[in-house]
Design a protein around this motif. Structure first.
Motif, PDB file in Angstrom:
ATOM      1  N   GLU A 418       0.826  -1.205   0.000  1.00 26.45           N
ATOM      2  CA  GLU A 418       0.000   0.000   0.000  1.00 26.45           C
ATOM      3  C   GLU A 418       0.864   1.261   0.000  1.00 26.45           C
ATOM      4  O   GLU A 418       0.514   2.265  -0.637  1.00 26.45           O
ATOM      5  CB  GLU A 418      -0.919  -0.007   1.220  1.00 26.45           C
ATOM      6  CG  GLU A 418      -2.046  -1.044   1.119  1.00 26.45           C
ATOM      7  CD  GLU A 418      -2.774  -1.233   2.424  1.00 26.45           C
ATOM      8  OE1 GLU A 418      -2.499  -0.452   3.373  1.00 26.45           O
ATOM      9  OE2 GLU A 418      -3.606  -2.153   2.514  1.00 26.45           O
ATOM     10  N   ALA A 419       1.992   1.224   0.704  1.00 27.68           N
ATOM     11  CA  ALA A 419       2.902   2.369   0.699  1.00 27.68           C
ATOM     12  C   ALA A 419       3.464   2.607  -0.700  1.00 27.68           C
ATOM     13  O   ALA A 419       3.535   3.739  -1.183  1.00 27.68           O
ATOM     14  CB  ALA A 419       4.031   2.139   1.701  1.00 27.68           C
ATOM     15  N   HIS A 420       3.859   1.532  -1.372  1.00 26.30           N
ATOM     16  CA  HIS A 420       4.355   1.664  -2.738  1.00 26.30           C
ATOM     17  C   HIS A 420       3.261   2.180  -3.666  1.00 26.30           C
ATOM     18  O   HIS A 420       3.510   3.025  -4.549  1.00 26.30           O
ATOM     19  CB  HIS A 420       4.865   0.306  -3.242  1.00 26.30           C
ATOM     20  CG  HIS A 420       6.079  -0.178  -2.534  1.00 26.30           C
ATOM     21  ND1 HIS A 420       6.441  -1.508  -2.481  1.00 26.30           N
ATOM     22  CD2 HIS A 420       7.033   0.489  -1.829  1.00 26.30           C
ATOM     23  CE1 HIS A 420       7.559  -1.639  -1.792  1.00 26.30           C
ATOM     24  NE2 HIS A 420       7.937  -0.449  -1.388  1.00 26.30           N
ATOM     25  N   ALA A 421       2.036   1.690  -3.475  1.00 27.18           N
ATOM     26  CA  ALA A 421       0.920   2.122  -4.311  1.00 27.18           C
ATOM     27  C   ALA A 421       0.664   3.615  -4.147  1.00 27.18           C
ATOM     28  O   ALA A 421       0.408   4.327  -5.126  1.00 27.18           O
ATOM     29  CB  ALA A 421      -0.336   1.320  -3.973  1.00 27.18           C
ATOM     30  N   ALA A 422       0.736   4.104  -2.912  1.00 30.58           N
ATOM     31  CA  ALA A 422       0.506   5.528  -2.675  1.00 30.58           C
ATOM     32  C   ALA A 422       1.551   6.380  -3.383  1.00 30.58           C
ATOM     33  O   ALA A 422       1.231   7.426  -3.973  1.00 30.58           O
ATOM     34  CB  ALA A 422       0.520   5.807  -1.170  1.00 30.58           C
ATOM     35  N   LEU A 423       2.789   5.929  -3.335  1.00 37.98           N
ATOM     36  CA  LEU A 423       3.859   6.663  -4.002  1.00 37.98           C
ATOM     37  C   LEU A 423       3.658   6.653  -5.516  1.00 37.98           C
ATOM     38  O   LEU A 423       3.822   7.671  -6.195  1.00 37.98           O
ATOM     39  CB  LEU A 423       5.209   6.059  -3.630  1.00 37.98           C
ATOM     40  CG  LEU A 423       6.452   6.697  -4.254  1.00 37.98           C
ATOM     41  CD1 LEU A 423       6.543   8.173  -3.885  1.00 37.98           C
ATOM     42  CD2 LEU A 423       7.701   5.967  -3.815  1.00 37.98           C
ATOM     43  N   GLU A 424       3.303   5.497  -6.053  1.00 34.65           N
ATOM     44  CA  GLU A 424       3.095   5.383  -7.503  1.00 34.65           C
ATOM     45  C   GLU A 424       1.933   6.249  -7.967  1.00 34.65           C
ATOM     46  O   GLU A 424       2.007   6.903  -9.022  1.00 34.65           O
ATOM     47  CB  GLU A 424       2.864   3.913  -7.860  1.00 34.65           C
ATOM     48  CG  GLU A 424       4.110   3.060  -7.706  1.00 34.65           C
ATOM     49  CD  GLU A 424       3.830   1.583  -7.544  1.00 34.65           C
ATOM     50  OE1 GLU A 424       4.792   0.800  -7.463  1.00 34.65           O
ATOM     51  OE2 GLU A 424       2.638   1.191  -7.479  1.00 34.65           O
ATOM     52  N   GLU A 425       0.854   6.274  -7.184  1.00 33.60           N
ATOM     53  CA  GLU A 425      -0.298   7.084  -7.567  1.00 33.60           C
ATOM     54  C   GLU A 425       0.020   8.578  -7.481  1.00 33.60           C
ATOM     55  O   GLU A 425      -0.414   9.368  -8.329  1.00 33.60           O
ATOM     56  CB  GLU A 425      -1.500   6.738  -6.687  1.00 33.60           C
ATOM     57  CG  GLU A 425      -2.088   5.372  -6.977  1.00 33.60           C
ATOM     58  CD  GLU A 425      -2.559   5.239  -8.427  1.00 33.60           C
ATOM     59  OE1 GLU A 425      -3.146   6.195  -8.964  1.00 33.60           O
ATOM     60  OE2 GLU A 425      -2.308   4.177  -9.027  1.00 33.60           O
ATOM     61  N   ALA A 426       0.795   8.968  -6.471  1.00 34.37           N
ATOM     62  CA  ALA A 426       1.204  10.369  -6.368  1.00 34.37           C
ATOM     63  C   ALA A 426       2.052  10.761  -7.568  1.00 34.37           C
ATOM     64  O   ALA A 426       1.922  11.867  -8.116  1.00 34.37           O
ATOM     65  CB  ALA A 426       1.978  10.596  -5.064  1.00 34.37           C
ATOM     66  N   PHE A 427       2.888   9.845  -7.993  1.00 34.46           N
ATOM     67  CA  PHE A 427       3.731  10.083  -9.166  1.00 34.46           C
ATOM     68  C   PHE A 427       2.874  10.275 -10.414  1.00 34.46           C
ATOM     69  O   PHE A 427       3.075  11.211 -11.197  1.00 34.46           O
ATOM     70  CB  PHE A 427       4.680   8.900  -9.336  1.00 34.46           C
ATOM     71  CG  PHE A 427       5.708   9.066 -10.422  1.00 34.46           C
ATOM     72  CD1 PHE A 427       7.018   9.388 -10.105  1.00 34.46           C
ATOM     73  CD2 PHE A 427       5.376   8.895 -11.750  1.00 34.46           C
ATOM     74  CE1 PHE A 427       7.966   9.541 -11.105  1.00 34.46           C
ATOM     75  CE2 PHE A 427       6.313   9.038 -12.757  1.00 34.46           C
ATOM     76  CZ  PHE A 427       7.614   9.367 -12.424  1.00 34.46           C
ATOM     77  N   LEU A 428       1.901   9.393 -10.604  1.00 32.50           N
ATOM     78  CA  LEU A 428       1.035   9.494 -11.786  1.00 32.50           C
ATOM     79  C   LEU A 428       0.234  10.787 -11.784  1.00 32.50           C
ATOM     80  O   LEU A 428       0.036  11.417 -12.829  1.00 32.50           O
ATOM     81  CB  LEU A 428       0.092   8.292 -11.855  1.00 32.50           C
ATOM     82  CG  LEU A 428       0.668   6.984 -12.387  1.00 32.50           C
ATOM     83  CD1 LEU A 428      -0.363   5.873 -12.287  1.00 32.50           C
ATOM     84  CD2 LEU A 428       1.141   7.135 -13.825  1.00 32.50           C
ATOM     85  N   GLU A 429      -0.224  11.187 -10.600  1.00 37.36           N
ATOM     86  CA  GLU A 429      -1.008  12.416 -10.508  1.00 37.36           C
ATOM     87  C   GLU A 429      -0.158  13.637 -10.844  1.00 37.36           C
ATOM     88  O   GLU A 429      -0.632  14.601 -11.446  1.00 37.36           O
ATOM     89  CB  GLU A 429      -1.597  12.553  -9.103  1.00 37.36           C
ATOM     90  CG  GLU A 429      -2.699  11.555  -8.788  1.00 37.36           C
ATOM     91  CD  GLU A 429      -3.926  11.736  -9.673  1.00 37.36           C
ATOM     92  OE1 GLU A 429      -4.247  12.891 -10.024  1.00 37.36           O
ATOM     93  OE2 GLU A 429      -4.540  10.715 -10.039  1.00 37.36           O
TER      94      GLU A 429
END
Length: 465
Positions: A418-429
């Motif tokens: 979930e931590a990795h997912a949050a970082l990846e989504e922030a990157f995409l945004e």
């Protein structure tokens, strides 16, 4: 001189190896040098802390390494420091090498381009002697008319063993950084056994060490490993070479030498799939290697051709299987979102990830394309795709520096994913590269599969502990 590794926003227990090399070169010439790693949990991590140390230590030269993700933070540091008469502010690193004019526009006096061990020593000695620096090779600075000028190119160091060892200056790190191997805060001994990469990857920002491949002798590498072990008691190692497997004969010789050490190290490295086979995998294991990271990048051969890494997919499958058969933990890096990548190509990558899953222990998180200045991908696409100077856009650059607290990332497997997912989504945004909705959705499908795979593997490891 004070050498500074700026805060990246990403917690790490890897040492600031580039600054250690510079510090050892300065100390060999009997210059006083201090080092501040602002990512260390035991050092100041903000501009006011740096300002206090500059006031306390009174260096005549301040050297700061810059990468694209930290450029804004570094320029802010200089704003807080403000004018400091008698202090020469020097920038170095990949970002400064790619764009030497930019640091000069944001408060720096001089830029060291490329490898800095020889250039920086000459610069410091000229400053100490009150001499001009305009004739020192490898610099960028403002001339008397205010224009930015670059001095002659500095040839890269060919005989790497001639460089002073970074282990000679470990006393410059905060002592808690070197505490025993069971602490998660202790630095992981890190070895750079070679410099340069002969590859032609169009996304690579290996601007400091370049494509000229050079390497340390096995004896020098073993000396550094043993010195790290004596200093820290740590048997873990990290090889950070950009092209660790590029020279097969040299690597086999190094593995034979490492297998004869008085202690058994445990280490990991990066490798190209087209340079791996059963013999080399067995040699790595015999020398103590536990994990190999393979840069697969894409599961579409058209994309691989365009990015300068045309490794046949069948070769990659076989290399991963041979590593697993030898007993290595396999990690795979997949890069998603090249500027001209299509939905169909991303779907091919997803299908390839599913195909190789049986031979992959973990897919590395993030892996979203960052178009670094100075790379072929940046030069080709930044105008047409609208990401010119993205590192100076706070909304874009800050997303690359956000990370979840280490206590979360080191917790339960679900929390890790979930931590990795949050970082990846922030990157995409933040969109360092703007994508269409369709491409973004295809990227998310690849990320979703990768998270699913990693969570399953991590949960399996937890059950067996």
């Amino acid at each position: 001189m004070l050498l500074v590794s700026p805060p990246s926003g990403v917690p790490t227990n890897l040492p600031p190896l580039a600054l250690l090399y510079l510090a050892s070169a300065l100390r060999r010439r009997r210059h006083q040098v201090r080092l501040l790693d602002m990512d260390s949990p035991h050092s100041p991590a903000d501009a006011s802390g740096l300002a206090d140390l500059v006031e306390q230590w009174r260096p005549d030269v301040l050297g700061v390494g810059i990468c694209s993700e930290t450029a804004l933070a570094v320029y802010h540091l200089l704003e807080v420091l403000g004018p400091m008469p008698g202090l020469l502010k020097v920038a170095g690193g990949a970002h400064a090498t790619a764009l030497p004019q930019e640091p000069l526009e944001h408060g720096f006096d001089v830029v060291v381009r490329g490898e800095g061990e020889v250039t920086l020593v000459e610069l410091v000695e000229a400053v100490a002697a009150g001499q001009g620096i305009e004739d020192i090779a490898g610099l960028a600075l403002r001339g008397r008319d205010g224009r930015v000028v670059s001095t002659a190119e500095r040839r890269r160091v060919e005989a790497l063993d001639s460089l002073a060892s970074p282990v000679e200056v470990l006393d410059l790190l905060p002592r808690p950084d070197l505490i025993g191997p069971m602490s998660t805060l202790a630095v992981v001994p890190t070895i750079l056994s070679s410099r340069g990469c002969p590859g032609l990857c169009r996304f690579c920002a290996n601007l400091v060490h370049g494509r000229q491949y050079r390497y340390h002798s096995p004896r020098r590498v073993l000396d550094e490993i043993e010195s790290w072990h004596r200093a820290t008691g740590n048997h873990l190692l990290n090889f950070c070479d950009a092209a660790f497997t590029a020279h097969r004969r040299r690597l086999l010789e190094l593995c034979r030498a490492m297998s004869a050490l008085s202690f058994r190290p445990s280490w990991w490295c990066e490798a190209r799939a087209d340079q791996l086979d059963a013999e080399l995998a067995a040699a790595l294991v015999g020398a103590g290697c536990t994990t190999v990271l393979v840069g697969v990048e894409s599961g579409d051969e058209g994309v691989l051709e365009r990015i300068g890494k045309p490794i046949p997919l069948e070769r990659t499958v076989r290399a991963l299987e041979q590593c697993k058969e030898a007993g290595l933990v396999t990690e795979v890096s997949i890069m998603l979102g090249f500027p001209d990548e299509t939905v169909e190509e991303l779907e091919n990558t997803l299908a390839f990830m599913q195909r190789i899953a049986h031979a992959v222990d973990l897919f590395r998180p993030l892996g979203l394309v960052v178009p670094y200045p100075g790379t072929a991908i940046y030069e080709q696409f930044h105008r047409s795709c609208g990401f010119t100077g993205w590192w100076l856009d706070p909304g874009r650059s800050l997303a690359l520096r956000e990370v979840n607290p280490p206590e979360v990332v080191s917790g339960h497997p679900a929390a890790v994913v979930e931590a990795h997912a949050a970082l990846e989504e922030a990157f995409l945004e933040a969109q360092p590269i703007p994508y269409s909705d369709e491409v973004t959705a295809a990227i998310r499908r690849c990320l979703g599969y990768r998270r699913q795979h990693n969570r399953r593997v991590l949960e399996g490891r937890t059950r067996h502990v």
